[in-house]
Scaffold this active site. Sequence first.
Site, short mmCIF file in Angstrom:
data_model
loop_
_atom_site.label_atom_id
_atom_site.label_comp_id
_atom_site.label_asym_id
_atom_site.label_seq_id
_atom_site.Cartn_x
_atom_site.Cartn_y
_atom_site.Cartn_z
N GLU A 269 9.10 34.30 58.09
CA GLU A 269 8.80 35.36 59.06
C GLU A 269 9.93 35.53 60.06
O GLU A 269 10.31 36.66 60.42
CB GLU A 269 7.49 35.05 59.80
CG GLU A 269 6.25 35.06 58.92
CD GLU A 269 5.82 36.45 58.50
OE1 GLU A 269 6.46 37.43 58.90
OE2 GLU A 269 4.83 36.55 57.74
N ARG A 273 11.96 39.09 60.18
CA ARG A 273 11.72 39.88 61.40
C ARG A 273 12.88 39.75 62.39
O ARG A 273 13.35 40.74 62.93
CB ARG A 273 10.41 39.44 62.06
CG ARG A 273 9.18 39.61 61.20
CD ARG A 273 7.91 39.44 62.00
NE ARG A 273 6.76 39.18 61.15
CZ ARG A 273 5.50 39.47 61.47
NH1 ARG A 273 5.23 40.03 62.64
NH2 ARG A 273 4.51 39.18 60.65
N ASP A 402 5.04 38.54 46.21
CA ASP A 402 5.59 39.90 46.31
C ASP A 402 7.09 40.04 46.54
O ASP A 402 7.83 40.52 45.69
CB ASP A 402 4.82 40.70 47.38
CG ASP A 402 4.65 39.94 48.70
OD1 ASP A 402 5.29 38.89 48.89
OD2 ASP A 402 3.88 40.42 49.56
N GLU A 536 2.57 48.92 53.41
CA GLU A 536 3.03 48.93 52.02
C GLU A 536 2.75 50.24 51.28
O GLU A 536 3.57 50.69 50.45
CB GLU A 536 2.40 47.75 51.26
CG GLU A 536 2.92 46.39 51.67
CD GLU A 536 2.31 45.89 52.98
OE1 GLU A 536 2.91 45.00 53.61
OE2 GLU A 536 1.23 46.41 53.38
N THR A 622 12.50 43.31 53.46
CA THR A 622 11.06 43.42 53.27
C THR A 622 10.31 43.71 54.56
O THR A 622 9.10 43.93 54.54
CB THR A 622 10.51 42.14 52.59
OG1 THR A 622 9.21 42.41 52.04
CG2 THR A 622 10.43 41.00 53.58
#
Length: 644
Positions: A269, A273, A402, A536, A622
């Site tokens: 994360e 981010r 994913d 998404e 992503t």
Amino acid sequence: MTTPALLPISGRRIPTLNPGFSSFPHHRATLRLSEKFILLLILSAFITLCFGAFFFLPDSSKHKRFDLGLEDVLIPHIDPIKEGKHPGGHIIHGQGGHDEHRHREDEEHLRNKIRADHERVLEEAKEKLKKSREELRAEIQTEKNKVAQDLKKKDSKLLPPIPMPKLVGIQDGDPGDPDVKEKRDKIREMMKHAWDNYRQYCWGHNELKPLAKKGHSTNIFGNSQMGATIVDALDSLYIMGLRDEFKDGQEWIEKNLDFSVNAEVSVFEVNIRFIGGLLASYYLSGQEVFKVKAAQLAEKLLPAFNTPTGIPWAMVNLKSGVGRNWGWASAGSSILSEFGTLHMEFVHMSYLTGNPAYYNKVMHIRKQLQKMDRPNGLYPNYLNPRTGRWGQHHTSVGGLGDSFYEYLLKAWLMSDKTDTEARKMYDEAIEAIEKHLIRKSNGGLTFIGEWKNGHLERKMGHLTCFAGGMFALGADGSKGDKAGHYLQLGAEIAHTCHESYDRTVLKLGPEAFKFDSGLEAVAVRQNEKYYILRPEVIETYWYMWRFTHDPKYRQWGWEAAQAIEKYCRVSGGFSGVKDVYSSSPTFDDVQQSFFLAETLKYLYLLFSSDDFLPLDSWVFNTEAHPLPVLHLANTTLSGNRVTR
């Protein structure tokens, strides 16, 4: 021999002598006892004298140690003969007297220095006491600021000058059509509403609770206020032309973003981010502070790779460097979508810093995966970083898996399509997914299920809906004549995910939906009916719009934007909802940082022109942070070193 009789004398019993002994021997024994007693007294006195000398006489050993110290420091190469000493250690020619005199002078000099220091400190203290409280506070604050600046200088290592990659399409993106422009302006207004409330109610906190109007955080950011929303949203602000808000965020980052905190964070994360957000802000704005902060954080993540296999831990303490995995992960495993979603950011870190360690770390992960057997050609979601063995055989293109597949494709794109190894791994993985996980429902909806221990679960998550955009993005460059096939597959996934939205009361999609027992694209369990502002589905609409220009994708995106505005907007920002099938849902009271980073950004780009951040020049990580393609003139992805 007879035993001596025992006679009572004044209540005590002593032995009497044997009658056979004469008085003389008796007298001699008494004399010997007196001699022993005297000797014992002498010995005791001697011991007492020794102890007294030990405790009360001056400790010459201290002087001896002091002498040795001086000799070691001042005269490191002493020749005992030349210095007037016999090799056995005896002093000759009266040299000892001179040494003793010299040592006394040294001691006196030392005492004088200490006395002078004490007097100076005392005078400084007296001067301080004469000052007012305000003056003292001002001096203390000045000293604190100086220490903080020194620490910042220490952390801010100078990075080598790097040529900026060719940046294309970072201005405006006006769609031309007034109706489309009006929709885009509305998305910008939604962004401003989300940002302004975060700015007002919890500036510097990780996320906003828009109903409670206070800060919110989760364990992925540890226990520290790292300003996750600021870092995550900054490039969206820049893209949307909100430059004053962008400058506010930049100023906070310059003054407050500190990675030396004692906080245990998610490597995945924080990478997507924070590092992704800082890199995108650097490339878009050219402001060096973002590059420097990204480099500081990336260095803090490297200890997470200190495992027997080089597969990183899921979490790492930014201060201590200690790593560990989530307690719920299969047998202490690392997670495919986490350790497999570092490549883009780490390659850029090697490019910008000149340090090949980042590139080498992610390439090592790739090599480890290439050596392993894959059941049915599928990558399980769990890998033990100690043993290098797969955990539970669970494969998903949604949560836990994913973005691993996404980053295989994007590694190839980001390398200007030279990283053919990544493209080959992507193609093979997609073939296995299509064979084992992709099915059509009875109603004709194409969906991607999950493989669990040899069984296909006919359930698809909201997270899996990104795959429609991925298939479209990867269509060009597919093996054989499959470009059209994968573009069509992307369109089918987009349609299915739109149906999951359209079949709810709120026209917002659930977290997961099933395809069995007569139900299709509908959530069954209560804990799968929530919508937490996820991006998404809108992400796939944007990619499909870019590749097909079919107007339905803009229409579907606008439907989603209107539903978010109607059901998720509150006076203090935007909140997720707990049941998309209820006409009066309750709020979860969290404005996720990815809502500003991804959901609103993809909506804004959906209503922008195609020459704005064109896909042949930019690759989105992503978390929707755009990173420029690194052309061969800038870097190589085939060797062990990153060259400029």
